[in-house]
Write an enzyme that holds these catalytic residues in place. Sequence first.
Site, PDB file in Angstrom:
ATOM      1  N   ASP A 256       0.862  -1.185   0.000  1.00 51.73           N
ATOM      2  CA  ASP A 256       0.000   0.000   0.000  1.00 51.73           C
ATOM      3  C   ASP A 256       0.899   1.236   0.000  1.00 51.73           C
ATOM      4  OD1 ASP A 256      -2.320   1.562   0.248  1.00 51.73           O
ATOM      5  OD2 ASP A 256      -2.363   1.387   2.437  1.00 51.73           O
TER       6      ASP A 256
ATOM      7  N   ASP B 144      -9.157   3.294  -2.413  1.00 56.03           N
ATOM      8  CA  ASP B 144     -10.151   3.706  -1.414  1.00 56.03           C
ATOM      9  C   ASP B 144     -11.485   4.134  -2.011  1.00 56.03           C
ATOM     10  OD1 ASP B 144      -8.256   3.114   0.447  1.00 56.03           O
ATOM     11  OD2 ASP B 144      -7.628   5.187   0.740  1.00 56.03           O
TER      12      ASP B 144
ATOM     13  N   GLU C 131       2.669   4.840  -4.099  1.00 61.28           N
ATOM     14  CA  GLU C 131       2.658   5.785  -5.244  1.00 61.28           C
ATOM     15  C   GLU C 131       3.990   6.521  -5.362  1.00 61.28           C
ATOM     16  OE1 GLU C 131       0.266   5.498  -2.894  1.00 61.28           O
ATOM     17  OE2 GLU C 131      -1.058   4.324  -4.175  1.00 61.28           O
TER      18      GLU C 131
HETATM   19  O1  MIG Z   1      -4.506   6.036   3.977  1.00 62.50           O
HETATM   20  O2  MIG Z   1      -3.507   0.920   5.719  1.00 62.50           O
HETATM   21  O3  MIG Z   1      -6.013   2.041   0.417  1.00 62.50           O
HETATM   22  O4  MIG Z   1      -6.886  -0.171   1.870  1.00 62.50           O
HETATM   23  O5  MIG Z   1      -6.756  -0.002   4.660  1.00 62.50           O
HETATM   24  C1  MIG Z   1      -4.840   4.836   4.593  1.00 62.50           C
HETATM   25  C2  MIG Z   1      -4.689   1.615   5.892  1.00 62.50           C
HETATM   26  C3  MIG Z   1      -3.797   3.785   4.257  1.00 62.50           C
HETATM   27  C4  MIG Z   1      -5.003   2.942   2.370  1.00 62.50           C
HETATM   28  C5  MIG Z   1      -5.452   1.721   1.675  1.00 62.50           C
HETATM   29  C6  MIG Z   1      -6.453   0.981   2.532  1.00 62.50           C
HETATM   30  C7  MIG Z   1      -5.811   0.641   3.844  1.00 62.50           C
HETATM   31  C8  MIG Z   1      -5.335   1.921   4.537  1.00 62.50           C
HETATM   32  N1  MIG Z   1      -4.399   2.623   3.668  1.00 62.50           N
END
Ligand code: MIG
Length: 785
Positions: A407, A484, A410
């Site tokens: 996650d 999200d 980017e």
């Molecule tokens: O900004 O790790 O898209 O699936 O649960 C939050 C917490 C950071 C974004 C991900 C989401 C995940 C969340 N992450």
Amino acid sequence: MLEDTSFAIHPGKKANIAETPYHDIGNVKNVTETRRGYQVECEHGYVTVQLYRDDIIRITMNSVEIPSCDSTPAVYAQKQEVNSSINEEEEHITITSSALKAVVHKSPFRLSILDADGQEVVSEQDRGMGYHETGEVICYKQMNQQDRFYGFGEKSGFLDKHGERYTMWNTDVYAPHNQETDPLYQSIPYFMTLRNGRAHGIFFDNSYKSTFDMKSEPDYYSFKAEGGELDYYVFVGPTPKKVLEQYTHITGRMTIPPKWAIGYHQSRYSYESEKEVREIAKTFLDKDIPLDVIYLDIHYMDEYRVFTFNKDQFPNPKQMISDLKDIGIRVVPIVDPGVKKDPEYKTYQEGIREDHFCKYIEGDLYTGEVWPGESAFPDFTDEPTRKWWANKHKYYADLGIEGIWNDMNEPAVFNETKTMDTTVMHKNDGKPATHRALHNLYGLQMGKATFEGMKQHLNGKRSFLLTRAGFAGVQRYASVWTGDNRSFWEHLQMSLPMCMNLGISGVPFTGPDVGGFAHDTNGELLTRWTQVGAFTPYFRNHSAIGTLYQEPWQFGEEYEAIIKKYIQLRYQWLPQHYMLFQNAHETGLPVMRPLFLEYPEDKKTYNLNDQFMIGDNVVIAPIMQPDVTDRAVYLPKGNWIDYFTGEQYEGSSSHLIHAELDTLPIFVKQGTFITHSPSRQSTMVEQEELYVHVYAGQEGTYESYVYEDDGETYQYEQSNSLKLPIQVECHPTRVDVSIGEKEGTFKPAYASLSFRFHGLKNQQEVYMNGERKELQHSEVELELF
Ligand code: MIG
């Protein structure tokens, strides 16, 4: 700020659509044939033309010097030796291979490409290639009003992108996600054009921020990037499937996922303790709801330090993971790129000592704010750092973990720009470049490091990787979830064209958070969404902190029963899905398909956003509105059978279909077959039967196959797999099923296939391999081994 108010459309404000003009590349001065391709010298720059394969041509332009033709890491295939010839005349130069012809008009440089049938696929007239003082490079092409555009990776909006403009710049967007939200997490600078039923494609291999514009001019579209060389590939098709084969030849295809990765997954931001995780697992078992994976979101870590567990909440992760595996459930933890700046933290110490973190050109460390607070970021553009990161995954593998969730790659940073400083200087495997140039590659390179690391530590077992960010080629390492979303019906609707276009962009393994991530879901929405999820390639229920819990049982028995039925249906359809994943690995074709991929001649399919296909013979037409129990379904050419009722519908027309909450409209094409197995608690329970459901018709031939392997190792690469071709031929008086030659050495747990015939007419007899068979309740068993 003011841009968010009505001030944005102040009457005194003029629209600023005029752009500063570009410099045209100018007239051709001379052409030479060299080892790497044809070099064209123009008045204002240089162009290299390479026949990359018979049917793939690569054009690279540099306004200052002979193009380096350095590819991004998206490019997987080497250039092939292609027999080609060049013919120079007064006005133009023609370069020909067996599958295409490129015509370069000399004054000024303008390119047309024709396919093997002499049909023009791309052309330039008033405008062609150019550049700007700022370093921007741009290419214009003629556009017809009826042209349809697909692909562009993960974009919101409808299937057909004609009339849209998109930017490629990997971005963490929490809210909103709507039709005009762009860019999102992934950048795939590639598209396919459908023109009069024929298709071609373009891949713009440039990692700078790029823009594709099918909106600003009626007769042209363009693609441009902030810097780098103008480097693009043209795929001449002529069918949409052929274009996908060509594009995935260049950027690669997915490996076959472990079978557990295509089961049902349950997630939550976050299950915060070992106790909670065990309870979730137990509830699935007690309720007989199939489950293959539980996710650990950021709370499992010690103050968000990657490669650690929080010992208070998770006192014995190894035991927990092993106990869960005993009951068929795998654990997939989240891994973010940010490494907490903490001199007492091992990963940070190593990264500093071994120089793995992103820095400025002057040598200062770059840090940014993410979950752990101030953090450093590994420089994944460089092989030694990828190796280091790969090795670090031994920590997870030793705990019994087989899948990783990437996650925030980017990369997302909590600041105004939402990302890393663009002046950071990456090492980039010996060719240093700024973050501005390489931003879009960060997620892909993290994915590569993670995938290869897990592969290395799993001793021949397949790993699973889920990623949020990526670039062209991401399919080689990871599956992609669409970030999200929210628990809105609109987001369920939007997820269909988004995932279909990801499939058209070479990424077969995709899906949204089922039920919606942010916002509170409800029983009806979760039920309808789970019905769709049972047929999207990636199937995970995930929800955000502070929202209602949305496990299958959270909204009462009525919903729970239907949700369970559809999760079980997913497991019944697993042999069919698995075969389609193997097919994606082999051909690059997606599992979840827009209808035009199968019916490129049928205009009704060109912007069909609320239906999709699984493979080439199943149409899914979900209900995606509250309180609705009827919808129009468009069925293409052929006859179609309602999967649940057996009712027959004529194709090339729309039908009003009734579907109460417990019904997902599914249609199987008559004259074809699908494969099923009994539902099971998880893929770890042996699959002991295989059913082949044949939907008999009156005419026509259909071919597909059964695919099996051990579902968890790479032995399929050594032919330890089973591919069993099956052909069904229908006539008014007989149905002929022929089993082809078995390929591969794998022996599944079942020794015979159970054929079930649907819709046989009284006078139709069944022949298997030429032998007349008596059916018992429309069934017949066929020995396999
Ligand atoms: O900004 O790790 O898209 O699936 O649960 C939050 C917490 C950071 C974004 C991900 C989401 C995940 C969340 N992450």
